[in-house]
Design a protein around this motif. Sequence first.
Motif, PDB file in Angstrom:
ATOM      1  N   ALA A 266       4.354   9.586  -3.518  1.00  0.00           N
ATOM      2  CA  ALA A 266       3.627  10.636  -2.777  1.00  0.00           C
ATOM      3  C   ALA A 266       4.102  12.021  -3.174  1.00  0.00           C
ATOM      4  CB  ALA A 266       3.805  10.420  -1.275  1.00  0.00           C
ATOM      5  N   ASN A 267       5.431  12.176  -3.390  1.00  0.00           N
ATOM      6  CA  ASN A 267       5.957  13.478  -3.818  1.00  0.00           C
ATOM      7  C   ASN A 267       5.413  13.858  -5.187  1.00  0.00           C
ATOM      8  OD1 ASN A 267       7.437  13.765  -1.480  1.00  0.00           O
ATOM      9  ND2 ASN A 267       9.272  12.768  -2.327  1.00  0.00           N
ATOM     10  N   ARG A 268       5.364  12.869  -6.095  1.00  0.00           N
ATOM     11  CA  ARG A 268       4.813  13.164  -7.423  1.00  0.00           C
ATOM     12  C   ARG A 268       3.333  13.533  -7.347  1.00  0.00           C
ATOM     13  NH1 ARG A 268       7.464   8.611 -11.522  1.00  0.00           N
ATOM     14  NH2 ARG A 268       9.683   9.233 -11.206  1.00  0.00           N
ATOM     15  N   ILE A 269       2.604  12.835  -6.485  1.00  0.00           N
ATOM     16  CA  ILE A 269       1.171  13.170  -6.320  1.00  0.00           C
ATOM     17  C   ILE A 269       1.015  14.602  -5.793  1.00  0.00           C
ATOM     18  CG2 ILE A 269      -0.900  12.643  -4.969  1.00  0.00           C
ATOM     19  CD1 ILE A 269      -0.137   9.708  -5.130  1.00  0.00           C
ATOM     20  N   ALA A 270       1.861  14.966  -4.805  1.00  0.00           N
ATOM     21  CA  ALA A 270       1.769  16.315  -4.244  1.00  0.00           C
ATOM     22  C   ALA A 270       2.074  17.368  -5.301  1.00  0.00           C
ATOM     23  CB  ALA A 270       2.731  16.445  -3.061  1.00  0.00           C
ATOM     24  N   GLU A 273      -0.789  17.461  -7.749  1.00  0.00           N
ATOM     25  CA  GLU A 273      -1.977  18.072  -7.126  1.00  0.00           C
ATOM     26  C   GLU A 273      -1.829  19.592  -7.028  1.00  0.00           C
ATOM     27  OE1 GLU A 273      -4.661  17.643  -3.058  1.00  0.00           O
ATOM     28  OE2 GLU A 273      -2.721  16.613  -3.254  1.00  0.00           O
ATOM     29  N   THR A 274      -0.617  20.040  -6.708  1.00  0.00           N
ATOM     30  CA  THR A 274      -0.370  21.491  -6.634  1.00  0.00           C
ATOM     31  C   THR A 274      -0.567  22.152  -7.993  1.00  0.00           C
ATOM     32  OG1 THR A 274       1.222  21.133  -4.854  1.00  0.00           O
ATOM     33  CG2 THR A 274       1.302  23.250  -5.997  1.00  0.00           C
ATOM     34  N   LYS A 275      -0.005  21.523  -9.025  1.00  0.00           N
ATOM     35  CA  LYS A 275      -0.153  22.097 -10.367  1.00  0.00           C
ATOM     36  C   LYS A 275      -1.609  22.075 -10.806  1.00  0.00           C
ATOM     37  CE  LYS A 275       1.670  21.772 -15.079  1.00  0.00           C
ATOM     38  NZ  LYS A 275       2.567  21.050 -15.985  1.00  0.00           N
ATOM     39  N   ARG A 276      -2.322  20.982 -10.452  1.00  0.00           N
ATOM     40  CA  ARG A 276      -3.736  20.901 -10.829  1.00  0.00           C
ATOM     41  C   ARG A 276      -4.569  21.969 -10.122  1.00  0.00           C
ATOM     42  NH1 ARG A 276      -8.029  19.845  -7.592  1.00  0.00           N
ATOM     43  NH2 ARG A 276      -6.815  18.201  -6.568  1.00  0.00           N
ATOM     44  N   GLU A 364      -4.621  22.546 -20.466  1.00  0.00           N
ATOM     45  CA  GLU A 364      -3.565  22.329 -19.470  1.00  0.00           C
ATOM     46  C   GLU A 364      -4.161  21.806 -18.167  1.00  0.00           C
ATOM     47  OE1 GLU A 364      -1.546  25.997 -19.100  1.00  0.00           O
ATOM     48  OE2 GLU A 364      -0.433  25.804 -20.986  1.00  0.00           O
ATOM     49  N   TYR A 365      -5.341  22.368 -17.774  1.00  0.00           N
ATOM     50  CA  TYR A 365      -5.988  21.903 -16.543  1.00  0.00           C
ATOM     51  C   TYR A 365      -6.410  20.426 -16.669  1.00  0.00           C
ATOM     52  CZ  TYR A 365      -9.870  21.048 -13.376  1.00  0.00           C
ATOM     53  OH  TYR A 365     -10.715  20.495 -12.465  1.00  0.00           O
ATOM     54  N   ASP A 366      -6.976  20.063 -17.805  1.00  0.00           N
ATOM     55  CA  ASP A 366      -7.383  18.665 -18.009  1.00  0.00           C
ATOM     56  C   ASP A 366      -6.172  17.734 -17.970  1.00  0.00           C
ATOM     57  OD1 ASP A 366      -9.974  19.529 -18.223  1.00  0.00           O
ATOM     58  OD2 ASP A 366      -9.962  19.598 -20.432  1.00  0.00           O
ATOM     59  N   LEU A 367      -5.060  18.187 -18.584  1.00  0.00           N
ATOM     60  CA  LEU A 367      -3.849  17.365 -18.597  1.00  0.00           C
ATOM     61  C   LEU A 367      -3.303  17.188 -17.177  1.00  0.00           C
ATOM     62  CD1 LEU A 367      -1.687  15.834 -20.185  1.00  0.00           C
ATOM     63  CD2 LEU A 367      -0.480  18.020 -20.520  1.00  0.00           C
ATOM     64  N   ALA A 368      -3.297  18.284 -16.398  1.00  0.00           N
ATOM     65  CA  ALA A 368      -2.794  18.194 -15.018  1.00  0.00           C
ATOM     66  C   ALA A 368      -3.671  17.268 -14.185  1.00  0.00           C
ATOM     67  CB  ALA A 368      -2.744  19.593 -14.394  1.00  0.00           C
ATOM     68  N   ASN A 374      -3.327   9.639 -12.695  1.00  0.00           N
ATOM     69  CA  ASN A 374      -2.397   8.542 -13.006  1.00  0.00           C
ATOM     70  C   ASN A 374      -1.483   8.242 -11.825  1.00  0.00           C
ATOM     71  OD1 ASN A 374      -3.434   8.232 -15.578  1.00  0.00           O
ATOM     72  ND2 ASN A 374      -1.999   9.710 -16.495  1.00  0.00           N
ATOM     73  N   PHE A 375      -0.964   9.328 -11.196  1.00  0.00           N
ATOM     74  CA  PHE A 375      -0.081   9.123 -10.039  1.00  0.00           C
ATOM     75  C   PHE A 375      -0.837   8.495  -8.871  1.00  0.00           C
ATOM     76  CE2 PHE A 375       2.681  12.571 -11.923  1.00  0.00           C
ATOM     77  CZ  PHE A 375       3.773  11.746 -12.159  1.00  0.00           C
ATOM     78  N   ARG A 376      -2.097   8.883  -8.709  1.00  0.00           N
ATOM     79  CA  ARG A 376      -2.875   8.289  -7.629  1.00  0.00           C
ATOM     80  C   ARG A 376      -3.121   6.799  -7.884  1.00  0.00           C
ATOM     81  NH1 ARG A 376      -4.565  11.881  -3.991  1.00  0.00           N
ATOM     82  NH2 ARG A 376      -4.683  14.088  -4.576  1.00  0.00           N
TER      83      ARG A 376
END
Length: 740
Positions: A266-270, A273-276, A364-368, A374-376
């Motif tokens: 969940a932390n990785r997803i957050a 998501e913030t970076k995206r 960069e946006y596509d990569l994020a 992937n994390f989801r």
Amino acid sequence: MQEREIHLRDYFRVVVKRRNSVLTFFAIVFVVVLLATLSATPIYMATTKVMIEKNMSANIPTMNYYYFAYDPDFYETQHQLIRSTSVAQKVVKILSLERDYERYMKDSGAGFNVISGTFRWFRNLFSVFTSVSGISRAQNSRENSAEDNPDELLARADNLARMISASLVVSPIKNSKMVNISYMSTNPELAALIVNTVAKAYMEEILDMKMNSSRLAMQWLTQKADEERVKLEQSENALQEYMRKNDIVTLENRLALVPEKLSEVANRIATAETKRKELESLYNKVKDLSRSPAEAETIPAIASDPTIQSLRAQIIKSEQNIAEIAKKFGAKHPVMITAQEDLKGLREKKEQEIRRAVETIKNEYDLAKANEDNFRRLASQTKSETLNLSERFIQYEALKRETETNKQVFDAIIKKIKEQSITQDVQTIDVWVVEKAEVPTSAAKPRKAFNMLVGLLIGLFGGIGMAFFIEYLDNTVKSPDEAEKRLKVPVLGVVTLMKPGETTIDEIVMKEPRSAFAESYKAIRTAVMLSSASGPPRNILITSISPEEGKTVTSTNLALTIAHSDRSVLLVDGDLRKPRVHKIFGIENTKGLSTYLAGASDSNIITEGVAPNLSIIPSGPIPPNPSELLGSGRMQDLIALLNSRFDVVIWDSAPLLTVTDSLILSKTLDCTILVAKAGKTTYESLSRGLKSLKDLDSRVLGIVINALDIKKTDYYYQNYYHYYYADRDNPDKKDAPGAG
């Protein structure tokens, strides 16, 4: 301040003018209110004062207590309870009103007024006859049978309960716990009896609610306790059996690691998501500016790019170099051309770098976004594994919760049963009757003085409002000042309205030369004679907008008035459609203007000696084509002939807006005078008539207002009439001492 006084005077003038309408409206409204007040049955109101207070010491855990204790609208709830049908039904039952209500109303001596007293007298008289014939006995037998019928008594009790409930008035006393309970009835004793019984029934209703609530609560708690005991035993047995079969201890250790893994994912997803979101916001800004590098350069993420900064510095340096070269060489010098090409190359390279930066942001946006996806997916896989792992443990938790819940419910019910047995006799609401209702001695309704005052005010102000409304709708000529202001045409004079029974106004100047009407025409003569600096007009056309507005009367009397000033005057009846001049003076009409214009007679059409200095040309027989005759060449010859023989020629003509005769004459003659009848001629018709004359370049000398009711006009004109003309109507009256 002066304008305000003028406006107030105008308002007062309208009220005085329409005083008959004001008085009529006032009289009707006042009489209606008076009759309604006198015919209304007196109604008496009895009031009892009650204090209502919550008993905070009653710690009762029932639904009823919590409703009263924590309801923020507690007192409003009590007021509604007092007005409820259940309380009213108790009142009916206590007083046995379903049987005795008619007796209360029959024994009442209240409610006498003129109309009801007359009706009661006829009803009593009718009852005497019916008693003789046996109808009354039959009716009494039907009433007795109705009283013995339980269904009818029940229905009557319900109707009386609804009537009492609707008539009760509950008024809280501000800043206190007191409440006034009032009831109105035509019987003062019944009103006091009902309102005192309502207070008693209200207290009984509260007690019944409390007792019913406690009894039902104990029954429900006892039954529920037995049910919950059985559920608790069954749930405990099921839990023990499941634990033995599924090795619950091992499953608990494995499930202990699952939350840590889910928390990390969940932390990785957050974070992803913030970076995206950051890159998405930046990309949304730059993607719309990709075609405009100059605007895209203003975005900090692009402007901070080292390559773009270096190119921007080179461009600035190249622009400075071009500025220095321009001072030494011309625009077509090879050095200048080379420098400009270098600057152009730098700018193109900067645009390429800006597009590259935009494309970099997009990547960069596509990569994020891909990382977040992937994390989801990883989180979804972890959840699936957790669900598979805890599938057996879920049933255990459900059985465990059910057991704990059943135990808590069972313990709570046992506790409530003990509390209820201790506190069931405690009252939640305390009610005291502070003041009992006394039998009222005076009626509450109708309020005669108030109704009379309201009727007086409504009648007065309604009548005044109606007067202003009628005045607003009245668009007829009413005063000289208003006519001059609205039409921009002078008013030559005013002729007042003649009272019924007085001498006819056709020859008022000749028959009563010293009357007020004669003086009015003398004032018109003066205005006509002084209308031009070059001399008085010789050919005067007198017409009106529509028939019966006084044009012929004005023509006749004005001709007589001018003849009295030693001028030779000729009155020509130019109304070839409805002539009247020959009837007024009693002369023959076999020949006249029509025969001359048609060539059937010579100029020997003048009747002389009708009055001193006055001659007349009658209209002659009515022709089929008046307009053609009035516009013929013989008309011009006749005018020239008459001007050589008479000082003033007055032409009476047909109405202006009815036919075109007056328009034809107005173009030929010197001037035109319009006659308007007060209260009949409208400003719209006068405006249309004046416009028609103006379109023909006809000279309008002014307007004469005829039949003006002096009682409905301004105070100024009334005083002027009485001061200037009163003595002329009474020539033998001497001037009062000090009169001016």
